[in-house]
Design a protein around this motif. Structure first.
Motif, mmCIF file in Angstrom:
data_model
loop_
_atom_site.group_PDB
_atom_site.id
_atom_site.type_symbol
_atom_site.label_atom_id
_atom_site.label_comp_id
_atom_site.label_asym_id
_atom_site.label_seq_id
_atom_site.Cartn_x
_atom_site.Cartn_y
_atom_site.Cartn_z
ATOM 1 N N GLU A 215 0.734 -1.403 0.152
ATOM 2 C CA GLU A 215 0.155 0.478 0.043
ATOM 3 C C GLU A 215 0.976 1.161 0.514
ATOM 4 O O GLU A 215 0.443 2.013 -0.665
ATOM 5 C CB GLU A 215 -0.996 0.083 0.935
ATOM 6 C CG GLU A 215 -1.684 -1.159 0.719
ATOM 7 C CD GLU A 215 -3.173 -1.581 1.923
ATOM 8 O OE1 GLU A 215 -3.487 -0.284 3.355
ATOM 9 O OE2 GLU A 215 -3.642 -1.961 2.454
ATOM 10 N N CYS B 164 -6.810 2.677 -5.491
ATOM 11 C CA CYS B 164 -6.108 1.182 -5.680
ATOM 12 C C CYS B 164 -7.653 1.194 -4.738
ATOM 13 O O CYS B 164 -7.502 2.180 -3.321
ATOM 14 C CB CYS B 164 -5.274 1.397 -4.860
ATOM 15 S SG CYS B 164 -4.657 -0.251 -4.082
ATOM 16 N N TYR C 183 -5.761 -6.811 -4.179
ATOM 17 C CA TYR C 183 -6.442 -5.391 -4.663
ATOM 18 C C TYR C 183 -6.675 -5.350 -6.141
ATOM 19 O O TYR C 183 -5.839 -5.703 -7.213
ATOM 20 C CB TYR C 183 -4.680 -5.002 -4.098
ATOM 21 C CG TYR C 183 -4.419 -4.721 -2.478
ATOM 22 C CD1 TYR C 183 -4.332 -3.303 -2.379
ATOM 23 C CD2 TYR C 183 -4.258 -5.115 -2.637
ATOM 24 C CE1 TYR C 183 -4.312 -3.560 -0.696
ATOM 25 C CE2 TYR C 183 -3.568 -5.268 -0.811
ATOM 26 C CZ TYR C 183 -4.053 -4.338 -0.026
ATOM 27 O OH TYR C 183 -3.467 -4.305 1.146
ATOM 28 N N ALA D 261 -9.243 -2.256 -1.772
ATOM 29 C CA ALA D 261 -8.224 -3.921 -0.787
ATOM 30 C C ALA D 261 -9.905 -4.490 -1.558
ATOM 31 O O ALA D 261 -10.966 -3.903 -1.414
ATOM 32 C CB ALA D 261 -8.719 -3.223 0.216
#
Length: 155
Positions: free
Chosen positions: A80, A92, A101, A94
């Protein structure tokens, strides 16, 4: 948040450059109550900011893709941190499911996409696997969150 707030938000989503006077006039209100409502929504976090919407193609980005990334179990924080600093990664998320991701990336051309995937994303901390989907065209780019909230009975 009531119906008036959602209506104001929908108008700001469409054109955030409106003055408080113009916003008030469009909704049949006076300027001060509109200003107070907008400030309250900013303080509550409903309005996160104001920004110009740029056209990726006009800026030379000819390829838009989505990259699903699967990581080793202990690499999330390091991954990250690298993603946050990477200029080609627009968003991005999760995720649940097969991957960990989902990256939304922009590239100028296929050569840049190849470099990004092979030399950069594949070498990010903990990356085990990637799967890339290239967008051929955008069918829907935006939807009013205020309109969705109204439709779902928020207001």
């Amino acid at each position: 948040m009531d119906q008036i707030d959602l209506d104001l938000l929908a108008t700001l989503e469409a054109d955030a450059r409106l003055s408080f006077a113009e916003l008030a006039e469009r909704h049949g209100l006076s300027k001060t109550p509109v200003w107070k409502r907008v400030k309250a929504m900013e303080e509550a976090g409903a309005i996160r900011g104001y920004a110009a919407q740029l056209d990726a193609a006009a800026l030379g980005f000819g390829i838009e893709a989505f990259v699903q990334v699967t990581l080793q179990s202990d690499a999330a924080e390091r991954f990250e941190a690298v993603v946050m600093a990477h200029p080609a990664v627009r968003r991005c998320h999760a995720t649940t499911g097969a991957g960990d991701y989902l990256l939304h990336v922009l590239c100028r051309d296929i050569a840049m996409m190849d470099r990004l995937l092979r030399r950069e994303i594949a070498r990010m901390p903990g990356v085990v696997r990637t799967e890339t989907i290239v967008s051929t065209r955008t069918v829907k780019d935006r939807h009013s969150l205020a309109s969705a909230a109204k439709a779902l009975g928020k207001g």
